[in-house]
Structures are given as C-alpha cells and as structure tokens.
Design a protein around this motif. Structure first.
Motif, mmCIF file in Angstrom:
data_model
loop_
_atom_site.group_PDB
_atom_site.id
_atom_site.type_symbol
_atom_site.label_atom_id
_atom_site.label_comp_id
_atom_site.label_asym_id
_atom_site.label_seq_id
_atom_site.Cartn_x
_atom_site.Cartn_y
_atom_site.Cartn_z
ATOM 1 N N VAL A 9 126.130 55.106 -19.345
ATOM 2 C CA VAL A 9 127.296 55.446 -20.168
ATOM 3 C C VAL A 9 127.100 55.348 -21.708
ATOM 4 O O VAL A 9 126.574 54.232 -21.972
ATOM 5 N N GLY A 10 127.232 56.381 -22.341
ATOM 6 C CA GLY A 10 126.921 56.401 -23.576
ATOM 7 C C GLY A 10 125.323 56.002 -24.143
ATOM 8 O O GLY A 10 125.352 55.159 -24.960
ATOM 9 N N GLY A 11 124.381 56.257 -23.061
ATOM 10 C CA GLY A 11 122.950 55.705 -23.726
ATOM 11 C C GLY A 11 123.021 54.612 -23.118
ATOM 12 O O GLY A 11 121.813 53.754 -23.429
ATOM 13 N N ARG A 12 123.785 53.740 -22.537
ATOM 14 C CA ARG A 12 123.657 52.378 -21.854
ATOM 15 C C ARG A 12 123.629 52.389 -20.496
ATOM 16 O O ARG A 12 124.262 52.988 -19.752
ATOM 17 N N ARG A 13 122.935 51.718 -19.768
ATOM 18 C CA ARG A 13 122.713 51.319 -18.153
ATOM 19 C C ARG A 13 123.670 50.399 -17.943
ATOM 20 O O ARG A 13 123.627 49.150 -18.344
ATOM 21 N N ILE A 14 124.390 50.688 -17.053
ATOM 22 C CA ILE A 14 125.292 49.521 -16.328
ATOM 23 C C ILE A 14 125.124 49.504 -14.796
ATOM 24 O O ILE A 14 124.792 50.705 -14.307
ATOM 25 N N HIS A 15 125.229 48.404 -14.292
ATOM 26 C CA HIS A 15 125.175 48.098 -12.996
ATOM 27 C C HIS A 15 126.414 47.850 -12.397
ATOM 28 O O HIS A 15 127.325 47.192 -13.202
ATOM 29 N N VAL A 16 126.711 48.147 -11.257
ATOM 30 C CA VAL A 16 128.066 47.955 -10.491
ATOM 31 C C VAL A 16 127.971 47.167 -9.448
ATOM 32 O O VAL A 16 126.811 46.882 -8.884
ATOM 33 N N SER A 17 128.852 46.411 -8.928
ATOM 34 C CA SER A 17 128.858 45.785 -7.606
ATOM 35 C C SER A 17 130.156 45.987 -6.837
ATOM 36 O O SER A 17 131.219 46.448 -7.615
#
Length: 98
Positions: free
Chosen positions: A28-36
């Motif tokens: 997202v916008g060059g940032r990696r996010i993790h979901v749970s």
C-alpha cells in the motif's frame, strides 16, 4: 459453516485459514502491511439449539479471540460462554466461564 463436522475439524480448517491470511503481505503506497484474522468456532451440542444459537456462540468466541490478543482461533466448548482460548498454533488452552 461446516455441516456434519466436529468442533476439532472445523477449528483445524479455520486455523489453517488464519495462518494463510497471516502470511499475506499487501503493498500500500510502497509500504508492506500484514493482515490478521480472528475466528470463533462453535459446534451444535444439542438438537434443541437453533442456528441463531450457534451463530451467537461463534460470535462470542470471535470477540473473545479479538479481546485475547487477536490473530487467533477460539473454540466455544461446553455450554454457553465456556471457551477454549488461544491460538491453536501456540497450543494455549484455558477455560473461562460466566
């Protein structure tokens, strides 16, 4: 909904799904996010229990999963408001009752 599936079988499938979601990375916008995800699992214990009773038990277990640290599967065990708590991958078990 897993028809004709015991609690352990349904929680095993749900735990595999939770682990798969946990491995997802979204850019997202060059940032990696993790979901749970947190899941509540319940089993129909009596022919007198309605579908609504089953959904309420699973919903209560899900909210307990979220309030117990999120990213876990919680199984409703015997009777209303009795739960096995914890991420099955951590093999953490305890019982709460109201």
């Amino acid at each position: 909904v897993f028809p004709d599936t015991p609690l352990f079988g349904a929680s095993d499938v749900t735990e595999r799904l939770r682990k798969a979601i946990e491995r997802i990375e979204i850019n997202v916008g060059g940032r990696r996010i993790h979901v749970s995800a947190s899941f509540g699992v319940a089993e129909r214990m009596s022919p007198d229990e309605t579908f609504e009773d089953l959904v309420k038990a699973a919903d209560a277990a899900m909210y307990l999963a979220k309030s117990s640290g999120r990213n876990r599967t919680v199984c409703h065990s015997e009777g209303p408001y009795a739960f096995g708590v914890g991420s099955r991958s951590q093999q953490t078990r305890r019982t709460l009752s109201a």
